[in-house]
Write an enzyme that holds these catalytic residues in place. Structure first.
Site, mmCIF file in Angstrom:
data_model
loop_
_atom_site.group_PDB
_atom_site.id
_atom_site.type_symbol
_atom_site.label_atom_id
_atom_site.label_comp_id
_atom_site.label_asym_id
_atom_site.label_seq_id
_atom_site.Cartn_x
_atom_site.Cartn_y
_atom_site.Cartn_z
ATOM 1 N N HIS A 168 90.154 -9.843 22.315
ATOM 2 C CA HIS A 168 89.223 -10.272 21.095
ATOM 3 C C HIS A 168 89.681 -11.546 20.517
ATOM 4 O O HIS A 168 89.083 -12.539 20.359
ATOM 5 C CB HIS A 168 88.792 -9.347 19.988
ATOM 6 C CG HIS A 168 88.051 -8.045 20.351
ATOM 7 N ND1 HIS A 168 86.644 -8.437 20.824
ATOM 8 C CD2 HIS A 168 88.055 -6.938 20.189
ATOM 9 C CE1 HIS A 168 86.059 -7.536 21.269
ATOM 10 N NE2 HIS A 168 86.862 -6.495 20.825
ATOM 11 N N GLU A 179 82.793 -7.058 24.089
ATOM 12 C CA GLU A 179 83.421 -6.107 24.170
ATOM 13 C C GLU A 179 83.594 -5.984 25.815
ATOM 14 O O GLU A 179 84.832 -5.478 26.222
ATOM 15 C CB GLU A 179 82.636 -4.940 23.791
ATOM 16 C CG GLU A 179 82.404 -4.644 22.499
ATOM 17 C CD GLU A 179 83.490 -4.339 21.565
ATOM 18 O OE1 GLU A 179 84.910 -4.119 22.116
ATOM 19 O OE2 GLU A 179 83.668 -4.534 20.334
ATOM 20 N N HIS A 239 93.106 -4.330 24.541
ATOM 21 C CA HIS A 239 91.640 -5.084 24.374
ATOM 22 C C HIS A 239 91.471 -5.822 23.027
ATOM 23 O O HIS A 239 90.729 -6.853 22.912
ATOM 24 C CB HIS A 239 90.918 -3.543 23.966
ATOM 25 C CG HIS A 239 89.224 -3.573 23.868
ATOM 26 N ND1 HIS A 239 88.441 -3.868 24.558
ATOM 27 C CD2 HIS A 239 88.892 -3.884 22.480
ATOM 28 C CE1 HIS A 239 87.240 -3.802 23.977
ATOM 29 N NE2 HIS A 239 87.382 -3.929 22.688
ATOM 30 N N GLU A 240 92.304 -5.221 22.078
ATOM 31 C CA GLU A 240 92.133 -5.946 20.839
ATOM 32 C C GLU A 240 92.777 -7.506 20.772
ATOM 33 O O GLU A 240 92.246 -8.429 20.152
ATOM 34 C CB GLU A 240 92.881 -5.338 19.731
ATOM 35 C CG GLU A 240 92.324 -3.943 19.265
ATOM 36 C CD GLU A 240 90.877 -4.102 18.966
ATOM 37 O OE1 GLU A 240 90.622 -5.137 18.445
ATOM 38 O OE2 GLU A 240 90.158 -2.922 19.212
#
Length: 207
Positions: free
Chosen positions: A134, A187, A130-131
């Site tokens: 980003h 997100e 997930h990070e």
């Protein structure tokens, strides 16, 4: 003047001033063109400059074996991403708050608090993916570019309009607060990218 009218005038001023100067670059994830005021080399420089500040703020977990393990898992996922050649860095910071965050240029941080809440490596891979998402989608770069545009627009507006001179401080504060967090779209996209990356790395999201 209403806030909506203020916003319309602000963005009109921004576009007139910035479009001749800004560049359109290809988004590494979508392949589409996006307005960007920050190059990849500048993005990496932001990460390099921010890293010591992050460590000064939180401290680092003094456990070389843990840091090496964290980096190994992170790098294995990052090399499956849309930006495998970034100088990726993975660090466990010394905070009991349950959190994970990313800094432009490939700097990923997890707190010891969130590690303590995990049950297995697949959960770790999901958070890392997930990070990493980003960063690969340049979400922070988008935010920084928007802040630069808003700052320029407020500055230009203050020169030409007494209304802007009176309201620019309030508008700048409010808009800055709105830009501190990722959008819901960001997100959601990072969730999708994280699942994609961890799956490519061989992790089962259902474990």
């Amino acid at each position: 003047m209403s806030i909506r009218s203020l916003q319309r005038i602000l963005w009109s001023l921004v576009l007139v001033a910035v479009l001749p100067l800004a560049g359109c670059v290809k988004n590494p994830v979508t392949g589409g063109r996006q307005l960007a005021l920050i190059s990849e080399s500048q993005e990496i420089s932001i990460g390099e400059a921010s890293h010591p500040e992050v460590l000064a703020e939180f401290g680092i977990v003094e456990n070389p074996a843990l840091q090496q393990y964290f980096s190994r898992v992170g790098l294995d996922i990052a090399k499956r991403s849309h930006r495998p050649n970034l100088p990726w860095h993975f660090t466990v910071v010394d905070s009991d708050v349950v959190n994970a965050f990313a800094v432009p240029g490939g700097y990923i941080y997890l707190t010891r608090g969130i590690l303590a809440a995990m049950n297995n490596e697949a959960e770790l891979a999901g958070v890392l993916g997930h990070e990493i998402g980003h960063v690969t989608a340049r979400h922070s770069v988008t935010q920084i570019s928007q802040q630069q545009l808003i700052g320029l627009g407020l500055g230009i507006g203050s020169v030409f309009s007494p209304t802007f001179r009176n309201l620019s401080g309030l508008a700048e504060t409010g808009l800055s607060i709105l830009l501190l967090k990722y959008s819901r779209d960001h997100e959601r996209q990072s969730d999708q990218l994280g699942l994609q990356y961890m799956t490519l790395a061989g992790y089962d999201r259902c474990r």
